[in-house]
Scaffold this motif. Sequence first.
Motif, PDB file in Angstrom:
ATOM      1  N   PHE A  83     -38.759  12.782  39.839  1.00  4.93           N
ATOM      2  CA  PHE A  83     -37.435  13.284  39.453  1.00  4.93           C
ATOM      3  C   PHE A  83     -36.615  13.636  40.687  1.00  4.93           C
ATOM      4  N   ASN A  84     -37.219  14.326  41.636  1.00  3.45           N
ATOM      5  CA  ASN A  84     -36.480  14.717  42.839  1.00  3.45           C
ATOM      6  C   ASN A  84     -36.078  13.505  43.665  1.00  3.45           C
ATOM      7  N   GLU A  85     -36.915  12.461  43.672  1.00  2.00           N
ATOM      8  CA  GLU A  85     -36.550  11.234  44.375  1.00  2.00           C
ATOM      9  C   GLU A  85     -35.325  10.591  43.730  1.00  2.00           C
ATOM     10  N   TYR A  86     -35.362  10.443  42.408  1.00  4.81           N
ATOM     11  CA  TYR A  86     -34.227   9.834  41.702  1.00  4.81           C
ATOM     12  C   TYR A  86     -32.980  10.712  41.800  1.00  4.81           C
ATOM     13  N   ASP A  87     -33.168  12.021  41.688  1.00  6.77           N
ATOM     14  CA  ASP A  87     -32.027  12.932  41.717  1.00  6.77           C
ATOM     15  C   ASP A  87     -31.325  12.873  43.070  1.00  6.77           C
ATOM     16  N   THR A  88     -32.110  12.852  44.143  1.00  2.21           N
ATOM     17  CA  THR A  88     -31.527  12.766  45.490  1.00  2.21           C
ATOM     18  C   THR A  88     -30.824  11.435  45.685  1.00  2.21           C
ATOM     19  N   TYR A  89     -31.493  10.362  45.288  1.00  2.00           N
ATOM     20  CA  TYR A  89     -30.908   9.017  45.419  1.00  2.00           C
ATOM     21  C   TYR A  89     -29.590   8.946  44.646  1.00  2.00           C
ATOM     22  N   SER A  90     -29.599   9.474  43.414  1.00  2.00           N
ATOM     23  CA  SER A  90     -28.408   9.419  42.569  1.00  2.00           C
ATOM     24  C   SER A  90     -27.253  10.195  43.189  1.00  2.00           C
ATOM     25  N   THR A  91     -27.547  11.364  43.723  1.00  2.00           N
ATOM     26  CA  THR A  91     -26.496  12.181  44.334  1.00  2.00           C
ATOM     27  C   THR A  91     -25.867  11.472  45.523  1.00  2.00           C
ATOM     28  N   GLN A 212     -41.852  18.582  45.827  1.00  2.00           N
ATOM     29  CA  GLN A 212     -40.454  18.277  45.536  1.00  2.00           C
ATOM     30  C   GLN A 212     -39.775  17.620  46.727  1.00  2.00           C
ATOM     31  N   LEU A 213     -40.351  17.762  47.905  1.00  2.00           N
ATOM     32  CA  LEU A 213     -39.805  17.140  49.112  1.00  2.00           C
ATOM     33  C   LEU A 213     -40.424  15.778  49.379  1.00  2.00           C
ATOM     34  N   THR A 214     -41.699  15.627  49.075  1.00  5.25           N
ATOM     35  CA  THR A 214     -42.379  14.344  49.256  1.00  5.25           C
ATOM     36  C   THR A 214     -43.615  14.325  48.368  1.00  5.25           C
ATOM     37  N   ARG A 215     -44.001  13.148  47.902  1.00  2.00           N
ATOM     38  CA  ARG A 215     -45.132  13.044  46.980  1.00  2.00           C
ATOM     39  C   ARG A 215     -46.419  13.510  47.655  1.00  2.00           C
ATOM     40  N   VAL A 216     -47.181  14.373  46.964  1.00  2.00           N
ATOM     41  CA  VAL A 216     -48.425  14.888  47.521  1.00  2.00           C
ATOM     42  C   VAL A 216     -49.587  14.588  46.583  1.00  2.00           C
ATOM     43  N   SER A 217     -50.762  14.522  47.175  1.00  2.00           N
ATOM     44  CA  SER A 217     -52.018  14.485  46.428  1.00  2.00           C
ATOM     45  C   SER A 217     -52.956  15.459  47.113  1.00  2.00           C
ATOM     46  N   LEU A 275     -44.482   3.928  53.603  1.00  2.00           N
ATOM     47  CA  LEU A 275     -45.622   4.782  53.285  1.00  2.00           C
ATOM     48  C   LEU A 275     -45.195   6.157  52.806  1.00  2.00           C
ATOM     49  N   LEU A 276     -43.894   6.415  52.804  1.00  2.00           N
ATOM     50  CA  LEU A 276     -43.386   7.726  52.401  1.00  2.00           C
ATOM     51  C   LEU A 276     -42.529   7.558  51.155  1.00  2.00           C
ATOM     52  N   GLY A 277     -43.027   8.044  50.045  1.00  2.00           N
ATOM     53  CA  GLY A 277     -42.285   7.904  48.798  1.00  2.00           C
ATOM     54  C   GLY A 277     -42.322   9.195  48.019  1.00  2.00           C
ATOM     55  N   GLY A 278     -41.435   9.294  47.055  1.00  2.51           N
ATOM     56  CA  GLY A 278     -41.405  10.467  46.206  1.00  2.51           C
ATOM     57  C   GLY A 278     -40.646  11.625  46.826  1.00  2.51           C
ATOM     58  N   GLY A 279     -40.182  12.522  45.972  1.00  5.55           N
ATOM     59  CA  GLY A 279     -39.508  13.713  46.438  1.00  5.55           C
ATOM     60  C   GLY A 279     -38.169  13.437  47.093  1.00  5.55           C
ATOM     61  N   LYS A 280     -37.612  14.476  47.644  1.00 11.35           N
ATOM     62  CA  LYS A 280     -36.300  14.362  48.281  1.00 11.35           C
ATOM     63  C   LYS A 280     -36.332  13.395  49.453  1.00 11.35           C
ATOM     64  N   LEU A 281     -37.399  13.449  50.256  1.00  9.22           N
ATOM     65  CA  LEU A 281     -37.487  12.560  51.412  1.00  9.22           C
ATOM     66  C   LEU A 281     -37.534  11.102  50.972  1.00  9.22           C
TER      67      LEU A 281
END
Length: 650
Positions: A83-91, A212-217, A275-281
């Motif tokens: 969600f944060n990835e899409y939200d940032t991209y959309s903004t 929320q900043l970057t995808r974590v595991s 290699l960096l996906g997800g979240g705001k970054l």
Amino acid sequence: MGSSLFSIGLTGLNAAQAGLVVTSHNISNAGTTGYSRQSTVQSTNPALFTGAGFFGEGTKVDTVKRAYDGFLSNQVLSAETKFNEYDTYSTEISQIDNLLADPTVGLTPAVASFFEGVQEVAANPSSIPARQSMVSTAQSLVARFQNLSERLNDVRAGLESQIKDTVSAISTYATEIAEMNHKISVAQQAGSAQPANDLLDTRDRLVKELNQLTRVSTTQASDGSLSVFIGTGQPLVVGTNATKLAAQASPSDPTRFDVNIITQSGAAITIPESLLGGGKLGGLLGMRSGSLDATQNQLGLIAAGLSTAFNAQHVLGQDLNGNLGTNFFTVPQVAVQRFSSATTATPDVQFADMSKLSGDDYKLTFTNTTGGYSLTRVSDGASVTAAGIGLTINPAATSKVGDSFLILPTRYAAANIGVSVTDTRMVAAAAPLASRATTGNLGTGSISAPVISSTADLASFGTSASPLKLTFSGGNLSGFPATLPVTYTPLNGSPVTLAAPVASIPYSSGMSISFGGAQFTLTGAIQNNDTFSIGPNTGGVSDSRNAVLLGNLQTTKTLLSANGQPSATFQSVYSQLVSNIGNKAREVEVNRDAQESLVQQATKAQQSVAGVNLDEEAANLIRYQQAYQASGKVMSIASKLFDEVLALGR
């Protein structure tokens, strides 16, 4: 037995008090973000064996556990990071979408206005006001290109600033999580391996905010420490050790930040964006490479294509001073930026065929010491050739194996386009050659006005006082320059090329003839000794042939070659750009809304397990209060029984 009864009552009293404490803790933290509901876990004390059987010894509190479901928590993390990835991209993409589609600041009206100015000159080639209007609209078009480029640069600057701040925040979270790992390990070892619930909640909250900043595991070790990985598995926290991240200027583009791992020695290791996906970054990086780069490249493609095509036609014309046309626009140069710091000179890269440009970027890597190189497309790593992408590449005589350069053919073209012609008399509206049937010809033959494709051999057509003359005799035309090859095409026939010198060619009505960079058509019945002259266009102030051809460029397909032929006009490329950005903005917006719904569902499921229900806690308060009172009553009875025993001895 009274003593045993008193002890049992005391264990019940302690258990009820523990329940009241935990329940009160739940109630007071009902609004605390990331708090997980806690509860006591009780068990019976070992029973006392007697001849009459086993007698209970009360209860004990084994632990205080938190309501935590790892599966549900991971579902929330997965949904939130997308969600944060899409939200940032959309903004971010909405800024570009609004900019390009705006009818007042977009490119389409400026291009249309410019070609209206060209058409006005075509209609009134000797009019100074018309020529001034054409120059003014050209300057407005250039200003529009530059303004759009500047606005996109502002968007880029904002992106880069956010990327830098986000990477810094990720690094800070890594340090905090590593510190929490240490605190949890110490607390749990000191507390007989009992879980440090509040510390665990704090750590989970940090992981949630990091996610929320970057995808974590995550993976948990036996000592309770949590290892955190980002992207596709890059370790960020391992035990009590945190990896330091920093956003640093890219070696190939100082205005662009790369995400780097900073080693203990201070060296920087770049993490590829893929290699960096997800979240705001992930949203920021995806927006930068997926939409912003493409927008600037396509806008630059239009600027470079328009300036090159217009110049190519303008230099084939003649201005009011009788001189050949010059470049009307300043042609932007291909940007070449170094990937690695070495001694090899920067290769010279120039535009060769605008129709083959696609708006992509390329990486050139030298493969030997004499200028041999490989060329790959940045977007997918595919190998390409310079000729195949519309460029010429001239490497230095010596090179260093492994040296690499980033070639950005159109990235900065919109910012660097300019108007070269400022004197209205220098607008080349006329054609440099004129033709006519000689007065006194007996036949009905006519010659068309020459169409100019090159000015290299115009001198072969003579002077205004002595133009080139073609003479018809015995079915043939003669009088061609002895130094130039001639190509003629009979009506409905195939082209025939004759190498110089050419004595004569057979005539047929409707035939097309070209030589010396000029092409014309002869039609009609020609009689012996009829002549046709082709020479300089003297006094051609009212000639608009070249202006008409310049105006035709508005609807001529000159860009984006497909199957060997240009397939798009300037405005269609821009329309496609606006459409692509609009579609992408809508796609991301739809994905964001869908993902938001998934976040709500996952959070609701997770909170149904871990969240605090005040009604439930209120009931627990009453339950534990009653248990406390009952245990107190047991102790009161035990005390009275003990007093009775003592009274027996008085």
